[in-house]
Scaffold this active site. Structure first.
Site, short mmCIF file in Angstrom:
data_model
loop_
_atom_site.label_atom_id
_atom_site.label_comp_id
_atom_site.label_asym_id
_atom_site.label_seq_id
_atom_site.Cartn_x
_atom_site.Cartn_y
_atom_site.Cartn_z
N LYS A 1 -83.10 10.39 -13.09
CA LYS A 1 -84.37 9.87 -13.62
C LYS A 1 -85.06 9.02 -12.58
CE LYS A 1 -83.19 5.37 -14.07
NZ LYS A 1 -83.80 4.31 -13.24
N ASP B 1 -79.78 3.64 -19.96
CA ASP B 1 -80.43 4.88 -19.54
C ASP B 1 -79.80 6.13 -20.15
OD1 ASP B 1 -82.11 3.42 -17.86
OD2 ASP B 1 -80.82 3.68 -16.10
#
Length: 301
Positions: A10, A140
């Site tokens: 990401k 996350d």
């Protein structure tokens, strides 16, 4: 039986950080973006439990956690405990996401492990429960399950998909030396002792994503942790300047660093910027695009 699940790295297109909460976590407003650097997690039936990690030659094995302390171990223990089943399996993690690089490689591995082991153990865990388990593993990890482009709030674990009309091309420059996320947050607190209780909003990035215009997105990119990361590692600031000098629309420290990412106009432009940045100081320079899917099955046998 073997199951292989792929999960992406990401980039935080926006990372707004607020003052620490009473529980020690920082409130975040972030725009997550999944890109095509992926780790593969393969699980197979076994009577015991083991995890083996395969690295490309440009990732330092010294950055890996000790045996038994991998986030994949914790993901398996959490999933097995939730269902009351034994933790068994042979796990192979093939990494392409930099370790300790601010790209959520560990979170990707945890998400992939949850999906793979759920299939291997025939548990049929609901999406809601998988997201709850993911949030216990790290801020996350829920996004690593969801993928695409999404808004993260709370400490990042509350994820809402965003409208994203672009195909975005990136140059990714990993660092051979990792940078501790807790260390960066501590330094942020030292540098910004008067951080607001509510983090800055991601409205500009959200609007740029909906437009599909790379120039608007470049102007909107924002990372509150970049100041702390660059102060700890001045070489990152020099790299960001160099990337923009050779034509990138914008350079940004990814998350807590030390990986730096550069937004480009398209695939050809990304290859040009990558070529210009590749050299003795940065022998590994990658190109990738997003958004891509979150943790997903790629092989089942």
């Amino acid at each position: 039986m073997t199951v292989t699940v792929r999960a992406p790295a990401k980039i935080n297109l926006h990372l707004g950080v607020g003052a620490p909460r009473p529980d020690g976590f920082h409130p975040l407003v972030t725009a997550y973006h999944a890109v095509g650097l992926c780790d593969d997690v393969t699980v197979a039936d076994a009577d015991t439990w083991s995890v083996h990690t395969k690295l490309p030659d440009w990732i330092d094995p010294g950055l890996l956690p000790a045996d038994g302390e991998n986030i994949v171990d914790r993901a398996a223990e959490l999933l097995a405990g939730f269902h009351g089943v034994p933790r068994r399996g042979l796990v192979s993690v093939v990494k392409a996401i930099p370790v300790a690089g601010g790209l959520a490689g560990g979170s990707a591995d945890a998400a992939a492990a949850l999906v793979a082991l759920d299939r291997l153990w025939d548990l049929h865990t609901s999406d809601t429960d998988l997201l709850r388990l993911a949030a216990q593993l790290g801020s996350d990890v829920p996004f690593s399950l969801v993928g695409g482009t999404a808004l993260g709030t709370g400490r990042g674990e509350l994820v809402t998909p965003l409208t994203d009309r672009g195909t975005w091309w990136w140059v990714v420059v990993p660092s051979p030396e990792g940078l501790s996320t807790p260390r960066v947050y501590r330094h942020f607190d030292e540098l910004v002792p008067d951080a607001p209780e509510r983090p800055p909003s991601a409205d500009e990035v959200v609007a740029a994503l909906a437009s599909g215009d790379p120039y608007l997105l470049a102007a909107a990119l924002h990372n509150d942790l970049e100041l702390a990361a660059v102060d700890l590692r001045p070489d990152l600031g020099r790299l960001l300047e160099r990337g923009e000098e050779v034509g990138a629309l914008r350079g940004l420290v990814s998350g807590s660093g030390p990986t730096c990412v550069f937004l480009c106009e398209g695939a050809d432009h990304a290859r040009e910027v990558a070529g210009a940045l590749t050299g003795p100081e940065h022998p590994v320079v990658l190109t990738t695009m997003g958004p891509v899917a979150g943790a997903h099955l790629v092989e089942y046998a």
